[in-house]
Design an enzyme around this catalytic site. Structure first.
Site, PDB file in Angstrom:
ATOM      1  N   GLU A  72      19.789  -5.636 -32.225  1.00  0.00           N
ATOM      2  CA  GLU A  72      21.165  -6.019 -32.686  1.00  0.00           C
ATOM      3  C   GLU A  72      22.015  -4.814 -32.839  1.00  0.00           C
ATOM      4  OE1 GLU A  72      22.182  -9.013 -32.598  1.00  0.00           O
ATOM      5  OE2 GLU A  72      20.357 -10.234 -32.859  1.00  0.00           O
TER       6      GLU A  72
ATOM      7  N   LYS B 167      10.668  -1.757 -42.053  1.00  0.00           N
ATOM      8  CA  LYS B 167      11.278  -0.716 -42.749  1.00  0.00           C
ATOM      9  C   LYS B 167      12.728  -1.076 -43.191  1.00  0.00           C
ATOM     10  CE  LYS B 167      13.442   2.933 -41.349  1.00  0.00           C
ATOM     11  NZ  LYS B 167      14.246   3.424 -42.475  1.00  0.00           N
TER      12      LYS B 167
ATOM     13  N   GLY C 232      20.760  -1.977 -36.027  1.00  0.00           N
ATOM     14  CA  GLY C 232      21.375  -0.657 -36.123  1.00  0.00           C
ATOM     15  C   GLY C 232      22.436  -0.136 -35.327  1.00  0.00           C
ATOM     16  N   SER C 233      22.557   0.984 -35.156  1.00  0.00           N
ATOM     17  CA  SER C 233      23.503   1.272 -34.178  1.00  0.00           C
ATOM     18  C   SER C 233      23.118   1.417 -32.875  1.00  0.00           C
ATOM     19  CB  SER C 233      23.999   2.841 -34.341  1.00  0.00           C
ATOM     20  OG  SER C 233      22.924   3.727 -34.077  1.00  0.00           O
ATOM     21  N   THR C 234      24.051   1.369 -31.745  1.00  0.00           N
ATOM     22  CA  THR C 234      23.884   1.451 -30.352  1.00  0.00           C
ATOM     23  C   THR C 234      23.052   2.600 -29.958  1.00  0.00           C
ATOM     24  OG1 THR C 234      25.569  -0.212 -30.063  1.00  0.00           O
ATOM     25  CG2 THR C 234      24.870   1.308 -28.054  1.00  0.00           C
TER      26      THR C 234
ATOM     27  N   GLU D  44      33.227   2.303 -32.865  1.00  0.00           N
ATOM     28  CA  GLU D  44      32.841   1.520 -34.137  1.00  0.00           C
ATOM     29  C   GLU D  44      32.903   2.518 -35.273  1.00  0.00           C
ATOM     30  OE1 GLU D  44      28.788   0.151 -34.527  1.00  0.00           O
ATOM     31  OE2 GLU D  44      29.512  -1.706 -35.318  1.00  0.00           O
TER      32      GLU D  44
ATOM     33  N   CYS E 205      28.529  -5.380 -38.478  1.00  0.00           N
ATOM     34  CA  CYS E 205      28.480  -4.847 -36.793  1.00  0.00           C
ATOM     35  C   CYS E 205      29.320  -5.689 -36.076  1.00  0.00           C
ATOM     36  CB  CYS E 205      27.005  -4.961 -36.265  1.00  0.00           C
ATOM     37  SG  CYS E 205      26.315  -6.288 -36.951  1.00  0.00           S
TER      38      CYS E 205
ATOM     39  N   GLY F 228      19.528   2.168 -30.909  1.00  0.00           N
ATOM     40  CA  GLY F 228      19.028   1.125 -30.259  1.00  0.00           C
ATOM     41  C   GLY F 228      18.696   1.657 -28.783  1.00  0.00           C
TER      42      GLY F 228
END
Lengths: 305, 491, 317
Positions: free
Chosen positions: B270, B196, B248-250, B401, B304, B253
């Site tokens: 990641e 996706k 993507g973002s933490t 971030e 990132c 995640g």
């Protein structure tokens, strides 16, 4: 300015460090700039005005020099509104001839000196050669540094010689050739640039054209950064002259991109930036003609002297 | 420059400006509407829903893209399962590899088209899409293709087995490149894929579907579903998926790791970063400054592993900041399709809002903000490159971030202080070290708790080079031999 | 080790153990068979091992451990979340030193642990017998444990070679990937193997330069706590290994959720516990290693708690 400088040669560790791969990457960015349309025409005209049209051959004759001077003044008659080159660069023996041929054209006469290209002569002889060239009418002196002494670590001797040459020049502008192709590393190029500027150079110049590699963009970038930092510190502008190996308009424009993005507006003139070249002018002219007509050009239509 | 602030500034506002140099787009075809790529065919989404993908540089609609729902996810997973059971897992590894080589080659052939679409759909400068994203994507396929029949050499005393169906969810900052990072190793290891792409940048993944079609991959080996977070969640939660790969973002995640608890799904994550770029006084300063520019302004800072914190030794801090500000004068912000553009458009309105909130916050926190004062185009989403000085570890612009062209600059006095500040974060994706002293690189490099260390360089990527984070920056590695283990059962 | 040790007359369920702790009868403590009446035996007090010291639990709580005859073998510390927190602090502060120690030194220390265990083998055989193993099985477990330590001692300076790489990137850079310890690792030891299961779980973790907090088998913690004494005399720096005894269902969540723990290794196959651990681990994107069955010693268990660090450097002049 030279008199005001501290008369001690900078040591290698006093020059900023240079990372070669980083320099190469920066250069790649300059070369990725796309210069099109009116900005290209503007750049090509600027390149023409910054050329030191050069002949430095053992077979040079007054006749050859006269022809070169004609070319310098009449680059291509069918192109209107183009500038003349900045200077004609010759050996001292040809200065008088060039001076006469160029007359009141406004084109300067530059003379190499100091036992060009090797510089392998006593300082006394080098100074006499400069004085002679200046007496014959040279507006600019292109000296070579003593690379052997530099590589030997005798920086003060190299420095003192430049100081003496500057003094010998009197009113003439002094361009100091580092012969970067013999220095080996960008760190040494940076150090030699610092040394030459502090000793009073009006211009620093990459190469004699007799050694490969001659001018490269990475070497020129390191020298431009040295000039920039020297300006930041002292407010004194020093000129830059890459010489040798720049024969195509496209490459010359990339040098201008690099100049523009490193030193900015003040240096974008023949007073502060020169190309030492013999065949660059015609390629630039061909590009200008192409821009004007939309048709790709042939060398046969452009005079070679 | 003798370690002091320069009194003399340069003028970069030159009489010689670069004329517009737009990349030609006449060879690029974007359809009005894109369906889902399932089982080797483009099929309409069950619920018939579509959403717009826009060009963030001018806010114009580029295409309508299908919104995959849970039923579509189920169809795609079934297609992938069928292809895995019947074809892909039984195929000779060398043959598998040849399919992947084909993909690499077709991407190379269509590189310019991909570059243009990446630029218009995501806002990144064409120069970066052309010189970084697309060639690297092709290189990833080329690299992993060769692994397909050599897996036994990668893991001593193990017999690697494929996992099955891999669900892969990728971000919007490097759309095609991230698709390559995910798909190439998955296929090489014998898995099939449901991928996706991000909601705001679906087009190059859909173009990749065309490439996969052209490469004659067996239907169902790669399925591409466009959609939003709900599509991603449906993939993560699907019972018949064996592996989840997410970039993507933490925060997302964390949600995924939580959702996968109690399942046997393998996962790699990641996630975010807040990397410190450390400049020591003995560095090659000009190259370090260039490295800082590359670290934070590359891809509008939507990276990132961006070097979003600069730690500079006090004795050279003034010089570095001064030179950085001078350097920023020559950065060109504007039309991403112009070949001279250095900084393109912010990817979306939402991201711009987030960045702008941090710009406000940084100033409220008392940091000093610097921008060059360039004018933004009227339409589209833009953020001028920004520095924050006078910041401390406690500032949120230092801790969080931002994912934009915003750099927080701090100083340090000693090596230990630099290391302590660099590591004082929940992230651990990357770090930069600038010094001319080799011994110091190994010393500091060993102390920085991060998965990628760039010494005297920054933001370099290569298919052979493992990439991934420590701590909250993720789990697992992508790239290189290490990237294989994420797609294999080694027990 | 498949050997299951069952404490006779005592449920393994910790809830009932908790009941037992209040109903403990003070009978012939420390020895199943006290020596002839001439001399009273000196029983060992089993405590926690945190930061190189042997504290009692800060909570003051305990649970009793019965031998096969139903006699109380020991009052074990029932460690609290605060004890765990202290252990994490100790492990964190020991981490840089241990991670930075040379591979050679770590190998020597692991080998030293093996030597010390060999020297005290009898004691461990006795403890294992106390918990129901026959002499042969007990001896086998002790020698297997010693060999396991020697095995990992030998890996410390080899796994970096086997599992590192130089990566041939296309640009002018030297690029290499090395392994680094993930950090502080919490370990829930296998229930059924008192000594080998415990050491198998710890050895690859510390061989790779991590520091650890390990929860001993709840059913059979004696050997784990005695093993702390082995560690204590083996040049293992304080805090590198911290050992707790206590109720697993009380501590597992702490082991999984603590923000300063980088990885958790959970030995066991309780599905609901595994799910809970994985959910809690998401707090800080903790690495989760679930070992449902005992796995023979191998270097991939070291790699499970390593991070790959990739370094780039220009190649230029």
């Amino acid at each position: 300015m030279a008199k005001m400088a501290v008369m001690i040669a900078p040591k290698p560790d006093q020059a900023p460090r240079v990372d070669q791969v980083g320099v190469d990457e920066r250069v790649a960015r300059f070369r990725a700039r796309s210069i099109k349309k009116s900005s290209k025409v503007q750049a090509l005209n600027l390149v023409l005005s910054q050329i030191d049209l050069t002949t430095l051959e053992g077979q040079d004759t007054p006749g050859k020099v006269r022809q070169l001077c004609q070319k310098a003044m009449r680059l291509h008659d069918s192109l209107p509104d183009i500038p003349h080159v900045a200077a004609v660069c010759v050996y001292p023996m040809m200065v008088a001839e060039a001076k006469k041929a160029l007359g009141s054209s406004g084109i300067k006469v530059a003379s190499v000196a100091t036992s060009f290209p090797s510089g392998m002569a006593p300082t006394k002889v080098k100074l006499e050669e400069i004085q002679l060239a200046v007496e014959l009418g040279a507006d600019e002196i292109d000296m070579v540094i003593s690379r052997g002494k530099f590589l030997e670590g005798k920086y003060q001797e190299v420095f003192d010689e430049i100081v003496a040459c500057k003094e010998a020049c009197g009113e003439a502008h002094l361009k100091v050739i580092l012969e970067t192709g013999e220095l080996g590393t960008l760190d040494r190029v940076r150090h030699a640039s610092e040394l030459a500027m502090q000793a009073g150079a009006d211009f620093i110049k990459t190469s004699t054209g007799k050694i490969q590699p001659a001018a490269t963009m990475p070497v020129t970038l390191v020298m431009l950064q040295a000039i920039r930092d020297y300006y930041y510190d002292t407010g004194r502008m020093v000129g830059m002259k890459p010489a040798g190996g720049i024969s195509k308009a496209k490459l010359a424009i990339h040098y201008l991109v690099m100049l523009r993005e490193t030193l900015g507006e003040a240096w974008m003139s023949p007073d502060w930036f020169r190309f030492g070249a013999s065949s660059l002018a015609n390629d630039v002219l061909m590009q200008l003609q192409k821009q004007r007509t939309g048709v790709y050009q042939s060398e046969d239509y452009f005079s070679k002297d | 420059m003798n370690k002091r602030i320069a009194p003399h500034k340069l003028n970069f506002d030159t009489g010689w400006a670069y004329s517009p140099a737009p990349e030609s787009i006449d060879h690029v075809h974007i359809k009005d509407q894109y369906k889902l790529f399932i089982g080797g065919k483009f099929v309409a989404p069950k619920a018939g829903k579509y959403f717009n993908t826009i060009n963030p540089a001018n806010e114009k609609v580029l295409a309508r893209v299908a919104q995959a729902g849970a039923t579509d996810v189920d169809r795609a997973v079934n297609a992938a399962r069928g292809a895995y059971d019947n074809i892909w897992s039984k195929m000779k590894p060398a043959e598998r590899g040849k399919y992947i080589y084909r993909i690499a080659r077709i991407i190379q052939e269509r590189a310019r088209e991909f570059a243009v679409i990446e630029s218009v759909d995501g806002g990144k400068p064409i120069r970066e899409a052309r010189d970084v994203d697309i060639p690297l994507a092709a290189a990833h396929f080329f690299y992993y293709a060769g692994w397909a029949d050599k897996l036994n050499y990668a893991f001593p005393c193990r017999t690697p087995q494929s996992l099955g169906v891999a669900g892969q969810i990728i971000p919007w900052n490097f759309p095609l490149l991230m698709a390559a990072w995910k798909i190439a190793p998955a296929l090489a290891c014998g898995n099939t894929v449901v991928l996706k792409p991000a909601e705001t940048t679906p087009l190059t993944a859909l173009k990749l579907a065309e490439v996969i079609e052209a490469a004659d991959l067996p239907p169902g080996v790669v399925n591409i579903l466009t959609g939003d977070g709900s599509t991603g969640a449906a993939i993560v939660n699907h019972d018949d998926v064996n592996k989840i790969a997410f970039t993507g973002s933490t925060n997302v995640g964390r949600i995924i790791q939580h959702a996968l608890a109690g399942t046997d799904k393998k996962y790699t994550l990641e996630l975010g970063g807040k990397a410190a770029n450390i400049i020591f006084a003995d560095a090659a300063i000009d190259q370090a400054v260039e490295g800082v520019v590359n670290a934070i302004f590359f891809n509008q800072g939507h990276v990132c592993c961006a070097g979003s914190r600069l730690l500079v030794q006090e004795s050279v801090a003034d010089e570095v900041v001064f030179k950085l500000k001078e350097r920023m004068q020559t950065l060109i912000v504007g039309d991403p399709l112009d070949k001279n553009t250095d900084i393109g458009a912010i990817n979306s309105a939402a991201q711009l809002e987030r960045i702008n909130a941090y710009l406000d916050l940084g100033q409220e926190e008392g940091a000093e903000m610097f921008q060059c004062g360039g004018k933004n185009p009227d339409k589209g989403y833009w953020c001028q490159p920004t520095l924050f000085t006078n910041v401390a570890q406690s500032h949120r612009v230092v801790r969080e971030e931002i994912f934009g062209p915003v750099l927080a600059i701090q100083t340090f006095r000693t090596l230990d202080e630099a290391v302590a500040k660099a590591n004082n974060t929940q992230y651990g994706l990357s770090g930069g070290i600038w010094t001319d002293k080799g011994a110091k690189i190994f010393n500091v490099g060993a102390k920085i708790r991060a998965g990628v260390i760039w010494a005297n360089t920054f933001n370099k990527f290569d298919p052979t080079s493992p990439f991934g984070g420590y701590k909250e920056s993720g789990v697992g590695r992508e790239g290189g031999m290490h990237g294989l283990s994420a797609y294999l059962d080694l027990h | 080790m498949d050997k299951t040790v069952k404490a006779e007359g005592r449920s393994i369920d910790s809830a009932s153990a908790r009941v037992k702790s209040s109903a403990a009868k003070p009978a012939s403590r420390g020895r199943a068979k006290p020596p002839a009446a001439t001399r009273l035996g000196v029983a060992k007090t089993y405590k926690l091992y945190i930061n190189g010291k042997f504290p009692r639990t800060e909570s003051g709580r305990y649970f009793t451990l019965a031998d096969t005859k139903g006699n109380i073998a020991a009052n074990m510390c029932r460690a609290s979340r605060k004890d765990f927190r202290e252990a994490v602090l100790a492990a964190r502060s020991a981490f840089n030193g241990w991670a930075g120690a040379s591979a050679y030194l770590r190998g020597q220390i692991l080998y030293r642990i093996a030597e010390m265990l060999e020297a005290r083998a009898e004691q461990f055989v006795t403890e294992l017998k106390l918990m129901g193993l026959d002499k042969r099985a007990a001896s086998r477990e002790v020698t297997a444990t010693i060999d396991c330590l020697v095995y990992y001692a030998g890996w410390t300076d080899k796994y970096p070679q086997v599992f590192s790489s130089v990566n041939p990137v296309a640009s002018s850079h030297f690029n290499f990937s090395i392994l680094e310890p993930v950090g502080v690792v919490s370990i829930l030891a296998r229930q059924e193997s008192a000594l080998l299961g415990f050491v198998e779980a710890i050895a690859p973790v510390i061989a790779g330069g991590n520091t650890a907090i390990a929860l001993a088998s709840e059913q059979n913690p004696l050997c784990a706590i005695s093993f702390a004494e082995v560690l204590h005399s083996s040049d293992v720096p304080a805090g590198v290994i911290n050992i707790l005894s206590g109720y697993r269902n009380e501590l597992a969540e702490q082991f999984a959720s603590h923000m300063d723990v980088n990885a958790i290794i959970a030995n066991g196959d309780d599905a609901s516990e595994i799910k809970m651990i994985q959910e809690q681990a998401a707090n800080n994107i903790k690495r989760v290693i679930i070992r449902k069955k005992s796995i023979a010693a191998d270097p991939y268990q070291i790699i499970d708690v390593q991070e790959t660090k990739t370094t780039w450097h220009p190649i230029g002049g």
